[in-house]
Scaffold this motif. Sequence first.
Motif, PDB file in Angstrom:
ATOM      1  N   PHE A   1       0.782  -1.223   0.000  1.00 12.98           N
ATOM      2  CA  PHE A   1       0.000   0.000   0.000  1.00 12.98           C
ATOM      3  C   PHE A   1       0.820   1.283   0.000  1.00 12.98           C
ATOM      4  N   ASN A   2       2.143   1.203   0.070  1.00 13.77           N
ATOM      5  CA  ASN A   2       2.920   2.438  -0.008  1.00 13.77           C
ATOM      6  C   ASN A   2       2.848   2.988  -1.430  1.00 13.77           C
ATOM      7  N   ILE A   3       3.047   4.271  -1.583  1.00 10.07           N
ATOM      8  CA  ILE A   3       2.827   4.931  -2.877  1.00 10.07           C
ATOM      9  C   ILE A   3       3.790   4.435  -3.962  1.00 10.07           C
TER      10      ILE A   3
ATOM     11  N   THR B   1       2.438   1.065  -5.174  1.00 15.09           N
ATOM     12  CA  THR B   1       1.159   1.184  -5.875  1.00 15.09           C
ATOM     13  C   THR B   1       1.346   1.782  -7.270  1.00 15.09           C
TER      14      THR B   1
ATOM     15  N   SER C   1      -7.274   2.153   8.044  1.00 15.10           N
ATOM     16  CA  SER C   1      -7.375   2.885   6.765  1.00 15.10           C
ATOM     17  C   SER C   1      -8.050   2.021   5.697  1.00 15.10           C
ATOM     18  N   ARG C   2      -9.105   1.353   6.089  1.00 16.09           N
ATOM     19  CA  ARG C   2      -9.764   0.376   5.208  1.00 16.09           C
ATOM     20  C   ARG C   2     -10.200   0.987   3.880  1.00 16.09           C
ATOM     21  N   MET C   3     -10.845   2.156   3.929  1.00  8.89           N
ATOM     22  CA  MET C   3     -11.372   2.757   2.692  1.00  8.89           C
ATOM     23  C   MET C   3     -10.257   3.197   1.753  1.00  8.89           C
ATOM     24  N   LYS C   4      -9.160   3.703   2.320  1.00  5.62           N
ATOM     25  CA  LYS C   4      -8.040   4.149   1.493  1.00  5.62           C
ATOM     26  C   LYS C   4      -7.388   2.979   0.750  1.00  5.62           C
ATOM     27  N   LYS C   5      -7.467   1.793   1.344  1.00  4.57           N
ATOM     28  CA  LYS C   5      -6.809   0.621   0.748  1.00  4.57           C
ATOM     29  C   LYS C   5      -7.643  -0.035  -0.354  1.00  4.57           C
ATOM     30  N   GLN C   6      -8.929   0.273  -0.417  1.00  2.00           N
ATOM     31  CA  GLN C   6      -9.806  -0.433  -1.336  1.00  2.00           C
ATOM     32  C   GLN C   6      -9.415  -0.293  -2.819  1.00  2.00           C
TER      33      GLN C   6
ATOM     34  N   THR D   1      -6.452   0.103  -4.143  1.00  2.00           N
ATOM     35  CA  THR D   1      -5.265  -0.730  -4.385  1.00  2.00           C
ATOM     36  C   THR D   1      -5.617  -2.209  -4.313  1.00  2.00           C
TER      37      THR D   1
ATOM     38  N   ARG E   1      -0.567  10.933  12.415  1.00  2.00           N
ATOM     39  CA  ARG E   1      -1.946  10.437  12.324  1.00  2.00           C
ATOM     40  C   ARG E   1      -2.276   9.442  13.443  1.00  2.00           C
TER      41      ARG E   1
END
Length: 274
Positions: A94-96, A99, A130-135, A137, A232
Amino acid sequence: MKIFFPIGAFYPCQIGGQASAVHWHVSALGRMDIECNVFTTMYGIGRDQVIADQMTVTDYGSVYYAGNIFSIKSLLLLYKQIKKTDVIHLSGMFNIPSTLTLLIWAIFFPRKPLICSVHGELSPDALRFSRMKKQPTLLLYRLLYRRILFHATSDKEREDVTSFFKGSRVLQIPNLMHPADFVDKPKKKQFLFMGRIHEIKALHKFIEALSLSKLFKESDYIFDITGTHEDRHEAYFQMIKKMVLDLDLRDKVNFSGHVTGHAKEEKYAESYFL
């Protein structure tokens, strides 16, 4: 052979285990005359430690520390590194950098071999953050996973991958570790936590357990928390600090902050329990 390693954090960053693990990995590959090129960010690194936005030549290949990963210069270099490499090895899902590399690979270079070391990021406990952010990817991985070779370091990690991606290919190999030189220090009566301060590490549970131990509270032992947290996760950090006060453990739990280099090795050497 050339192997490309995109990763969110890399040596000399001392936050998280991936940065060190991949550094040991590429160093060992370099000694086998395998060229390794790393694309990373400035996360956990001071401006006085490395030069940002410039290719740094190393014994194993090169490292590019992107000051702005979305700049035209960084994106063009990322594309060129993917184009010229023989194998792509993602470190973390999941790191930029990983991805972006996955996306470029899928569009332009889908025939190149791609390996993904999941680093525990498919465990149910990790996925709830951070479930939604991972979707987005995860959707990309669901579309591509049959063309990816996943790397797991344990039976549990293999199970997490195969449960999430049915029929996926998984290679299980433990992480390479480079042990530090022996440090001779008198032992202190302390338990040591060394790492990222994050809810997934369950520090709150260990602190609560210590508060229930009459043996611990009446002993000379302390619990030393050595590490830092991201902005965060400030709420979690403040929560465990409040726990220490509320459970009357102010004299039994220390927060030592971020420690690096030889001081870090001394912390390990002087502690009875890790």
